[in-house]
Write a protein that holds these residues in place. Structure first.
Motif, PDB file in Angstrom:
ATOM      1  N   ILE A 104       0.855  -1.185   0.000  1.00  0.00           N
ATOM      2  CA  ILE A 104       0.000   0.000   0.000  1.00  0.00           C
ATOM      3  C   ILE A 104       0.891   1.235   0.000  1.00  0.00           C
ATOM      4  N   LYS A 105       1.820   1.285   0.927  1.00  0.00           N
ATOM      5  CA  LYS A 105       2.729   2.431   0.971  1.00  0.00           C
ATOM      6  C   LYS A 105       4.178   1.954   0.963  1.00  0.00           C
ATOM      7  N   THR A 106       4.564   1.340   2.053  1.00  0.00           N
ATOM      8  CA  THR A 106       6.007   1.143   2.226  1.00  0.00           C
ATOM      9  C   THR A 106       6.458  -0.312   2.242  1.00  0.00           C
ATOM     10  N   TYR A 107       5.514  -1.256   2.385  1.00  0.00           N
ATOM     11  CA  TYR A 107       5.961  -2.650   2.460  1.00  0.00           C
ATOM     12  C   TYR A 107       6.626  -3.088   1.151  1.00  0.00           C
ATOM     13  N   HIS A 108       7.797  -3.668   1.280  1.00  0.00           N
ATOM     14  CA  HIS A 108       8.477  -4.253   0.136  1.00  0.00           C
ATOM     15  C   HIS A 108       9.011  -5.616   0.546  1.00  0.00           C
ATOM     16  N   ILE A 109       8.927  -6.585  -0.352  1.00  0.00           N
ATOM     17  CA  ILE A 109       9.524  -7.889  -0.076  1.00  0.00           C
ATOM     18  C   ILE A 109      11.033  -7.689   0.066  1.00  0.00           C
ATOM     19  N   ALA A 110      11.589  -6.947  -0.872  1.00  0.00           N
ATOM     20  CA  ALA A 110      12.989  -6.551  -0.814  1.00  0.00           C
ATOM     21  C   ALA A 110      13.035  -5.099  -1.281  1.00  0.00           C
ATOM     22  N   GLU A 111      14.219  -4.502  -1.307  1.00  0.00           N
ATOM     23  CA  GLU A 111      14.313  -3.077  -1.609  1.00  0.00           C
ATOM     24  C   GLU A 111      13.642  -2.676  -2.918  1.00  0.00           C
ATOM     25  N   ASP A 112      13.759  -3.544  -3.928  1.00  0.00           N
ATOM     26  CA  ASP A 112      13.211  -3.172  -5.234  1.00  0.00           C
ATOM     27  C   ASP A 112      12.107  -4.141  -5.675  1.00  0.00           C
ATOM     28  N   LYS A 113      11.445  -4.758  -4.709  1.00  0.00           N
ATOM     29  CA  LYS A 113      10.442  -5.768  -5.071  1.00  0.00           C
ATOM     30  C   LYS A 113       9.159  -5.551  -4.274  1.00  0.00           C
ATOM     31  N   GLU A 114       8.080  -5.180  -4.980  1.00  0.00           N
ATOM     32  CA  GLU A 114       6.809  -4.909  -4.323  1.00  0.00           C
ATOM     33  C   GLU A 114       5.875  -6.113  -4.396  1.00  0.00           C
ATOM     34  N   GLY A 115       4.873  -6.126  -3.502  1.00  0.00           N
ATOM     35  CA  GLY A 115       3.802  -7.111  -3.605  1.00  0.00           C
ATOM     36  C   GLY A 115       2.794  -6.676  -4.666  1.00  0.00           C
ATOM     37  N   ASN A 116       1.890  -7.562  -5.015  1.00  0.00           N
ATOM     38  CA  ASN A 116       0.919  -7.255  -6.069  1.00  0.00           C
ATOM     39  C   ASN A 116      -0.528  -7.507  -5.685  1.00  0.00           C
ATOM     40  N   TYR A 117      -0.774  -7.826  -4.419  1.00  0.00           N
ATOM     41  CA  TYR A 117      -2.154  -8.172  -4.068  1.00  0.00           C
ATOM     42  C   TYR A 117      -3.040  -6.937  -3.894  1.00  0.00           C
ATOM     43  N   GLN A 118      -2.408  -5.738  -3.709  1.00  0.00           N
ATOM     44  CA  GLN A 118      -3.192  -4.533  -3.438  1.00  0.00           C
ATOM     45  C   GLN A 118      -4.243  -4.267  -4.521  1.00  0.00           C
ATOM     46  N   SER A 119      -3.973  -4.661  -5.770  1.00  0.00           N
ATOM     47  CA  SER A 119      -4.953  -4.400  -6.824  1.00  0.00           C
ATOM     48  C   SER A 119      -6.113  -5.403  -6.780  1.00  0.00           C
ATOM     49  N   HIS A 120      -5.984  -6.421  -5.944  1.00  0.00           N
ATOM     50  CA  HIS A 120      -7.071  -7.392  -5.812  1.00  0.00           C
ATOM     51  C   HIS A 120      -7.931  -7.149  -4.579  1.00  0.00           C
ATOM     52  N   LEU A 121      -7.575  -6.131  -3.806  1.00  0.00           N
ATOM     53  CA  LEU A 121      -8.337  -5.880  -2.588  1.00  0.00           C
ATOM     54  C   LEU A 121      -9.750  -5.401  -2.930  1.00  0.00           C
ATOM     55  N   ASN A 122     -10.724  -5.914  -2.197  1.00  0.00           N
ATOM     56  CA  ASN A 122     -12.117  -5.565  -2.463  1.00  0.00           C
ATOM     57  C   ASN A 122     -12.587  -4.334  -1.690  1.00  0.00           C
ATOM     58  N   VAL A 123     -12.075  -4.156  -0.470  1.00  0.00           N
ATOM     59  CA  VAL A 123     -12.540  -3.027   0.335  1.00  0.00           C
ATOM     60  C   VAL A 123     -11.429  -2.127   0.878  1.00  0.00           C
ATOM     61  N   TYR A 124     -10.354  -2.716   1.376  1.00  0.00           N
ATOM     62  CA  TYR A 124      -9.309  -1.908   2.019  1.00  0.00           C
ATOM     63  C   TYR A 124      -8.797  -0.845   1.058  1.00  0.00           C
ATOM     64  N   ASN A 125      -8.703   0.401   1.566  1.00  0.00           N
ATOM     65  CA  ASN A 125      -8.192   1.506   0.752  1.00  0.00           C
ATOM     66  C   ASN A 125      -9.141   1.887  -0.397  1.00  0.00           C
ATOM     67  N   ARG A 126     -10.419   1.473  -0.321  1.00  0.00           N
ATOM     68  CA  ARG A 126     -11.358   1.779  -1.413  1.00  0.00           C
ATOM     69  C   ARG A 126     -12.562   2.589  -0.929  1.00  0.00           C
ATOM     70  N   GLU A 127     -12.368   3.400   0.096  1.00  0.00           N
ATOM     71  CA  GLU A 127     -13.460   4.229   0.606  1.00  0.00           C
ATOM     72  C   GLU A 127     -14.138   5.008  -0.528  1.00  0.00           C
ATOM     73  N   ASN A 128     -15.481   5.022  -0.492  1.00  0.00           N
ATOM     74  CA  ASN A 128     -16.314   5.748  -1.468  1.00  0.00           C
ATOM     75  C   ASN A 128     -16.333   5.140  -2.862  1.00  0.00           C
ATOM     76  N   GLN A 129     -15.497   4.161  -3.111  1.00  0.00           N
ATOM     77  CA  GLN A 129     -15.547   3.510  -4.415  1.00  0.00           C
ATOM     78  C   GLN A 129     -16.672   2.478  -4.414  1.00  0.00           C
ATOM     79  N   PRO A 130     -17.203   2.139  -5.610  1.00  0.00           N
ATOM     80  CA  PRO A 130     -18.347   1.220  -5.632  1.00  0.00           C
ATOM     81  C   PRO A 130     -17.971  -0.191  -5.177  1.00  0.00           C
ATOM     82  N   CYS A 131     -18.863  -0.788  -4.385  1.00  0.00           N
ATOM     83  CA  CYS A 131     -18.704  -2.179  -3.961  1.00  0.00           C
ATOM     84  C   CYS A 131     -18.634  -3.059  -5.209  1.00  0.00           C
ATOM     85  N   LYS A 132     -17.658  -3.976  -5.206  1.00  0.00           N
ATOM     86  CA  LYS A 132     -17.493  -4.830  -6.384  1.00  0.00           C
ATOM     87  C   LYS A 132     -18.621  -5.849  -6.499  1.00  0.00           C
ATOM     88  N   ARG A 133     -19.423  -6.000  -5.434  1.00  0.00           N
ATOM     89  CA  ARG A 133     -20.539  -6.951  -5.481  1.00  0.00           C
ATOM     90  C   ARG A 133     -21.840  -6.260  -5.851  1.00  0.00           C
TER      91      ARG A 133
END
Length: 465
Positions: free
Chosen positions: A222-251
DNA sequence: AGTGCCGCCTGATGGC
DNA sequence: TGCCATCAGGCGGCAC
């Protein structure tokens, strides 16, 4: 901060990519004392010439297993990170602990907010002493229904808080707690004792599913978590609610809401995540003189309990702490026999826009909590109809299972107001912002009340609520 | 005992 | 532009 999936990825990276389990520590620098629990000198001296044998995980903890039966139990909290670097790379601002290895590399513990902690323990008993003695099973372990019932159905606290309690089930943090609530269609506010056995089993299987997916995608950056210095995770784009305030519910498409539960931001869909402690709620809304009270009467005849918001608003104003707060904002306000001078208040607010905004938000919050309390008292299994003019502004739509919006032709509205009060202009002006055009699409049912009572009731019959 | 709230830290962001 | 308040993947401790 890293939750179970992120910690899992970090450990994998340190073992399989950085080959940490082949390295031997020759020296340790502690640059921030609080990071080390217990004796700092013992930590530094005992680690000399120890080899890293394995790295394992329990919940959000990283466990370094070392030679001579030593273990480092490490928690990253919000911002902790581990990097492996060559010795010639200089320390940066928030490097707190440096493990130097015999092969001219080093493991750097970096933590901007300095919340992370590590402790040196013994292989023989590290699971039975703090902090790990207080950590419950991960979702992937065998968890019996009896254990879940004991820990959830006996508690009056919110599901969200129970999911974050590491002593019940470990590894779930703020992101995945919200995601699990969404996946199980449960409102994060639902008290544990209202959860059914099926809900509990769903929660565990949902946790397993979501955490597994998140692990496979490398965790959520989301902000600062990195697996390693130059390696990010990719699950944030699959989140259904977290960090999605006011956005439409995917259901269901309804805008997601963010509230605070025990000080933690909590995002959920107010329409398809059910609070099992509450009755079925039909919310009526619409402009002044649109006939909300006639519709209300119709549903009372159908067996609905009517929640009178006017009365509840009065109750809010009568609350002593509310009055104190209002008096803080407006010292000149008079309170006569326990009642606020609401006419004076209204006039004052017309001339003080900033105070108006603060006060409105404060009063909406009071109203929101009082309505929640009343609905809880009525309890599940009942049907409630409530007539709420400012449904969306007050966020009382959070409690609505269905929303019925009543529209009215402006000319007919004016006619009815004239008949009622003789002054339609004033009322229309005061009630201008009852709802916005875009709110219409939030309603499950929209009816027009431009004719007579008979036609209105016919229209309501056809809705089949 | 169960619950609610604060403190621990720094940095990013947004409103005025 | 800066200044100030608020918020952030967490958890332990304290007060009621």
């Amino acid at each position: 901060m890293p939750e179970l999936p992120e910690v899992n990825n970090i450990i994998n990276y340190l073992k399989n990519h950085e080959h940490l389990t082949t390295k031997t520590i020759c020296k340790v620098d502690v640059l921030y004392d609080y990071t080390i629990e217990g004796s700092k000198d013992y930590f530094i001296n005992a680690l000399k010439n120890k080899r890293i044998l394995d790295i394992t995980q329990k919940g959000k903890y990283i466990i370094f297993h070392l030679s001579d039966d030593l273990v480092i139990v490490s928690h990253l909290r919000m911002e902790g990170k581990y990097f492996v670097k060559n010795e010639d790379v200089e320390n940066t601002k928030h490097d707190l602990v440096i493990f130097h290895f015999t092969d001219n590399t080093k493991l750097v513990y970096n933590d901007t907010r300095k919340f992370g902690r590590m402790i040196l323990l013994n292989e023989k008993n590290y699971l039975s002493v703090p902090p790990l003695s207080k950590v419950g099973p991960e979702p992937f372990e065998n968890i019996s229904i009896a254990y879940l019932k004991e820990n959830y159905q006996t508690k009056n606290i919110a599901l969200k808080q129970l999911l974050l309690d590491q002593s019940i089930i470990s590894g779930i943090g703020n992101i995945y707690a919200d995601e699990i609530c969404f996946d199980t269609k449960l409102n994060p506010r639902t008290p544990g004792k209202f959860l059914s056995d099926d809900d509990l089993l769903n929660i565990v299987s949902s946790a397993r599913k979501i955490l597994t997916l998140a692990i496979n995608f490398g965790g959520s950056t989301i902000k600062t978590y990195h697996i390693a210095e130059d390696k990010e995770g990719n699950y944030q784009s699959h989140l259904n609610v977290y960090n999605r305030e006011n956005q439409p519910c995917k259901r269901c498409g309804y805008p997601l809401r963010k509230i605070f539960l025990n000080g933690r931001g909590t995002t959920f869909c107010p329409r398809c995540q059910v609070d099992k402690s509450l009755p079925f709620v039909l919310a009526l809304t619409g402009p002044i003189a649109s006939g909300k009270s006639s519709v209300n009467a119709y549903f009372v005849k159908q067996g609905f309990i009517s929640l009178d918001l006017d009365n509840i608003v009065h109750e809010v104003y009568k609350d002593k702490t509310v009055q104190k707060e209002i008096k803080n904002i407006i010292p000149s306000l008079k309170i006569v026999e326990g009642n606020i001078d609401r006419l004076y208040l209204k006039q004052y607010l017309i001339n003080h826009k900033a105070a108006k905004n603060d006060l409105e938000n404060y009063l909406y919050e009071g109203l929101y909590n009082l309505v929640l309390k009343k609905l809880r008292k009525i309890g599940p299994g009942k049907k409630v109809v409530m007539d709420v003019p400012l449904l969306f502004k007050s966020h009382l739509d959070d409690f609505a299972n269905k929303i019925l919006l009543i529209q009215i032709n402006p000319n007919i509205q004016r006619e009815r107001l004239e008949k009622r009060s003789g002054n339609s202009d004033l009322y229309l002006k005061l009630n201008k912002s009852y709802f916005e055009q875009e709110d219409i699409k939030k309603a499950d049912f929209v009816i027009s009340n431009n004719s007579n009572l008979e036609d209105l009731y016919k229209e309501l019959d056809n809705l089949n609520i």
